[in-house]
Design an enzyme around this catalytic site. Structure first.
Site, mmCIF file in Angstrom:
data_model
loop_
_atom_site.group_PDB
_atom_site.id
_atom_site.type_symbol
_atom_site.label_atom_id
_atom_site.label_comp_id
_atom_site.label_asym_id
_atom_site.label_seq_id
_atom_site.Cartn_x
_atom_site.Cartn_y
_atom_site.Cartn_z
ATOM 1 N N HIS A 1 0.655 -1.300 0.038
ATOM 2 C CA HIS A 1 -0.105 0.033 -0.192
ATOM 3 C C HIS A 1 0.778 1.199 -0.113
ATOM 4 O O HIS A 1 0.280 2.427 -0.411
ATOM 5 C CB HIS A 1 -1.031 0.082 1.187
ATOM 6 N N ASP B 1 -0.022 -7.575 1.488
ATOM 7 C CA ASP B 1 0.172 -6.074 1.506
ATOM 8 C C ASP B 1 1.889 -6.158 1.548
ATOM 9 O O ASP B 1 2.463 -5.246 2.467
ATOM 10 C CB ASP B 1 -0.405 -5.394 2.698
ATOM 11 N N GLY C 1 3.826 6.547 8.055
ATOM 12 C CA GLY C 1 5.210 6.668 7.496
ATOM 13 C C GLY C 1 6.080 5.473 8.128
ATOM 14 O O GLY C 1 7.043 5.001 7.449
ATOM 15 N N ASN C 2 5.743 4.725 8.939
ATOM 16 C CA ASN C 2 6.299 3.692 9.709
ATOM 17 C C ASN C 2 6.078 2.292 8.532
ATOM 18 O O ASN C 2 6.494 1.170 8.674
ATOM 19 C CB ASN C 2 5.918 3.367 10.922
ATOM 20 N N SER C 3 4.833 2.288 7.851
ATOM 21 C CA SER C 3 4.484 1.285 7.080
ATOM 22 C C SER C 3 5.467 0.646 6.177
ATOM 23 O O SER C 3 6.177 1.460 5.562
ATOM 24 C CB SER C 3 3.291 1.749 6.257
ATOM 25 N N GLY D 1 -9.807 -25.451 -4.609
ATOM 26 C CA GLY D 1 -11.177 -25.332 -5.367
ATOM 27 C C GLY D 1 -12.261 -25.435 -4.748
ATOM 28 O O GLY D 1 -13.297 -26.285 -5.010
ATOM 29 N N VAL D 2 -12.329 -24.957 -3.590
ATOM 30 C CA VAL D 2 -13.283 -25.045 -2.800
ATOM 31 C C VAL D 2 -13.831 -23.928 -2.009
ATOM 32 O O VAL D 2 -13.046 -22.949 -1.894
ATOM 33 C CB VAL D 2 -13.241 -26.107 -1.524
ATOM 34 N N ILE E 1 -15.436 -22.248 1.574
ATOM 35 C CA ILE E 1 -15.542 -22.634 3.037
ATOM 36 C C ILE E 1 -16.271 -21.978 4.032
ATOM 37 O O ILE E 1 -16.236 -20.741 3.625
ATOM 38 C CB ILE E 1 -14.179 -23.566 3.677
#
Length: 514
Positions: free
Chosen positions: A140, A170, A242-244, A300-301, A303
Site C-alpha cells: 500500500h 500487503d 510513515g512507519n508502514s 477449489g473449494v 468454505i
C-alpha cells in the site's frame, strides 16, 4: 558468637578443653569453605543467566542495536501524477480554420500551465534484504506510485524499480541500482516470539527518517480483516504514518515483522500496532524475487466456519473445522472426491479449528504436492488424498440480481420461486443443477434472523438437492416426520458470491414460518 569470642570465653572461665577448641576451629573452617563455594556457584549461575539472556530481556539501552540496524532501513517516497483539477484539454482545430492561429498562439503561451499534472506524494519505510539492492516494503506504500524514490541512511537517493507485489499480504519488493554493496538485515525469530518479548521498530514516521521506538509483543496471531491471510504480531512499540513497510526487530537484531497497520481514532499511535510476521514475509518475498508474483496452493473449494447449529445438522461431534459449501468441478478437491457438506478436520496432519487455519495451510502448499485431508461426512470420518493446484487470480463480474415476483409456497418466512436461466448463469450453475430462488423474506422471520435475504438460491436441504419449491417443501416435511428440528440450507448469495450453509431450527410448536 564468633570463633574469637569462643576462645576468650574458654580462657576466662578456665575451661581448657583444647580438644573441643580444635573441633570448633575445624568446624568453622568447614563452614567458611562451604559458604565460599555456595557464593561462588551462585555468582557463576547469576553471571551465566545474565549472559544467556542479556539480549533477550529489555536492555537499559538499545543504542548499540539501533546503530547497527538503522543503516539498512530506508525512507520511501512516492509520486503519483494525476490530471490537475480544472485543466482544459487542447482543442483540435481543422487545418485551414480561421481560428487555428488564435488557438495556436493561446495554447503555445500557456502550454505548461494547461498540461500541468498534479503530484500526490506519500511516505513510507522499507528495509534492505540483499546487498544488491532488494528492498521490502508494504504494497500500500507504493500501490499507486508513478515514481518510487528510496533515501538511504547516508542521505543518498535512488530511483527504485518494482519487482513484484502481493496485495493479499500487503507486501512488495523493490530494487535499486547501487554502486557498492548495501547494508542488510536478516529475517528470523518470528515463530519464537512470545507475548511480552521486547521488540524495536525503525522507520520514517511523518517523514522523520531513522526514528527508533521500542515496546513489547502485545499479542500473536491477530486478525484485523486486512486480508485473507491475516496473522499479525501486535505490539505497543510506537508505529505511526510513515512507519508502514519498516522492520520490527527482536532484541537479537532479526527482522521478526513488517510494520503494516495501526488501530487509532486519531491516526497516531495509541499502542496498537500490527506487523506481518517474518515467516510469511520471507516466503512471499522469495516468490516475488523468483517469479515476480506470489504463488499459492489451491483446492477449489469455498468454505465457512462451523457453528453449533451447523454441526448438529451435519452430525459432526466437534464444533471445529472448515465446512465446504461449494466445490469447483475443475479443481483438485472435486477430483479427490471432496463434496459440499464435508467438514475438513485436518490438512497434511495439521488440525483445523477455524477457516483461516485451512486457508493459510493451503496457500503455503506448493502446487503439485499431495496432501492427506481428514474430513467428516454424514457422521463418518474419512481420509482423502488431494494434489494441490496453483491458485490463479480470477475476476468475476457481478451484476445486480433480477428478482421475479414472489410465488407460493413459503417456509420459515421465505417466499420461494423457481430458478431462472439468468440466475443459473450468474451463479455458474450448470444446466443440470437445480435450485430454488428466495423471492422475498418476511421481516423478523426465522429466515430473516438467520441472514437469508431475497435473491439467495437454495440448492440443498440437509445435503439433498431441491429442484423446485414443491420439492423443498416436501423435503422439509419428510425431515419433520423423521423428528428433525434443525434444517441445513445450502444457499448461494444474491450477488453471485460465495455459497454458505445456513442452519434454521424450527420453533418448539412446530411452526414452519412466521
Amino acid at each position: 558468637m564468633t570463633l574469637l569470642q569462643h576462645i576468650l570465653k574458654l580462657q576466662l572461665t578456665g575451661r581448657r578443653s583444647w580438644r573441643g577448641l580444635l573441633c570448633l576451629v575445624a568446624l568453622s573452617f568447614v563452614g567458611m569453605f562451604v559458604l565460599s563455594v555456595a557464593l561462588n556457584d551462585g555468582s557463576a549461575a547469576a553471571q551465566e543467566h545474565e549472559t544467556r539472556h542479556e539480549t533477550k530481556h529489555g536492555p537499559t539501552s538499545v543504542a548499540d542495536l539501533a546503530e547497527r540496524l538503522t543503516p539498512a532501513v530506508v525512507n520511501i517516497s512516492t509520486i503519483s501524477l494525476v490530471a490537475a483539477e480544472g485543466a482544459i484539454p487542447i482543442p483540435e482545430v481543422p487545418e485551414g480554420s480561421p481560428f487555428k492561429k488564435f488557438f495556436d498562439d493561446y495554447f503555445d503561451e500557456d502550454m505548461a500551465e494547461m498540461e500541468r499534472k498534479q503530484s500526490l506524494q506519500s511516505l513510507g519505510s522499507g528495509f534492505i534484504v540483499d546487498a544488491k539492492g532488494f528492498i521490502v516494503t508494504n504494497y500500500h506504500v507504493i500501490s499507486e506510485a508513478d515514481r518510487i524514490n528510496v533515501k538511504f541512511h547516508d542521505g543518498s537517493n535512488h530511483r527504485a524499480e518494482l519487482i513484484g507485489y502481493d496485495n493479499k499480504t500487503d507486501l512488495a519488493l523493490l530494487k535499486v541500482e547501487a554502486d557498492k554493496p548495501l547494508p542488510t538485515v536478516s529475517f528470523g525469530g518470528a515463530s519464537e516470539l512470545r507475548v511480552g518479548d521486547w521488540v524495536m521498530a525503525i522507520g520514517n514516521p511523518f517523514g522523520l527518517g531513522g526514528s527508533v521506538s521500542i515496546g513489547i509483543v502485545s499479542a500473536r496471531n491477530r486478525i484485523i480483516n486486512n486480508g485473507p491471510y491475516d496473522d499479525f504480531i501486535q505490539t505497543d512499540a510506537a508505529i505511526n504514518r510513515g512507519n508502514s513497510g519498516g522492520p520490527l526487530f527482536d532484541m537479537f537484531g532479526n527482522v521478526v515483522g513488517v510494520n503494516t497497520a495501526i488501530i487509532s481514532p486519531t491516526g497516531s499511535s495509541i499502542g496498537l500496532g500490527f506487523a506481518i510476521p517474518s515467516d510469511i514475509t520471507e516466503r512471499v518475498v522469495q516468490q516475488l524475487r523468483d517469479y515476480g508474483e506470489a504463488r499459492r496452493g489451491w483446492l477449489g473449494v469455498r468454505i465457512q466456519e462451523l457453528s453449533v447449529d451447523l454441526a448438529e445438522g451435519l452430525g459432526v461431534s466437534e464444533v471445529r473445522g472448515a465446512l465446504i459449501t461449494w466445490v469447483d468441478q475443475e479443481g483438485p478437491a472435486f477430483k479427490a472426491g471432496l463434496r459440499s457438506g464435508d467438514v475438513i478436520l485436518a490438512y497434511g496432519g495439521h488440525r483445523i479449528d477455524r477457516v483461516r487455519d485451512l486457508t493459510r495451510l493451503v496457500a503455503d502448499t506448493a502446487a503439485g504436492q499431495m496432501v492427506e485431508i481428514q474430513l467428516a461426512r454424514k457422521g463418518q470420518i474419512l481420509s482423502q488424498k488431494v494434489v494441490v493446484a496453483q491458485l490463479a487470480e480470477r475476476e468475476q463480474s457481478r451484476e445486480k440480481p433480477q428478482i421475479p415476483q414472489a410465488e407460493e409456497p413459503a417456509v420459515f418466512g421465505m417466499s420461494l420461486s423457481r430458478l431462472s436461466v439468468q440466475q443459473r448463469r450468474k451463479h455458474r450453475l450448470d444446466a443440470d443443477v437445480e435450485g430454488v430462488l428466495v423471492a422475498s423474506v418476511v421481516p423478523d422471520s426465522l429466515a430473516d434472523r438467520k441472514g437469508i435475504v431475497a435473491g439467495m438460491i437454495i440448492l440443498e436441504v440437509n445435503q439433498e438437492i431441491v429442484a423446485s419449491p414443491e420439492r423443498l417443501v416436501k423435503r422439509l416435511a419428510e425431515l419433520q416426520a423423521a423428528g428433525k428440528s434443525t434444517f441445513l440450507f445450502l444457499v448461494a448469495k444474491p450477488d453471485g458470491g460465495e455459497l454458505e450453509f445456513v442452519s434454521i431450527k424450527e420453533a418448539g410448536d412446530g411452526r414452519a414460518s412466521k
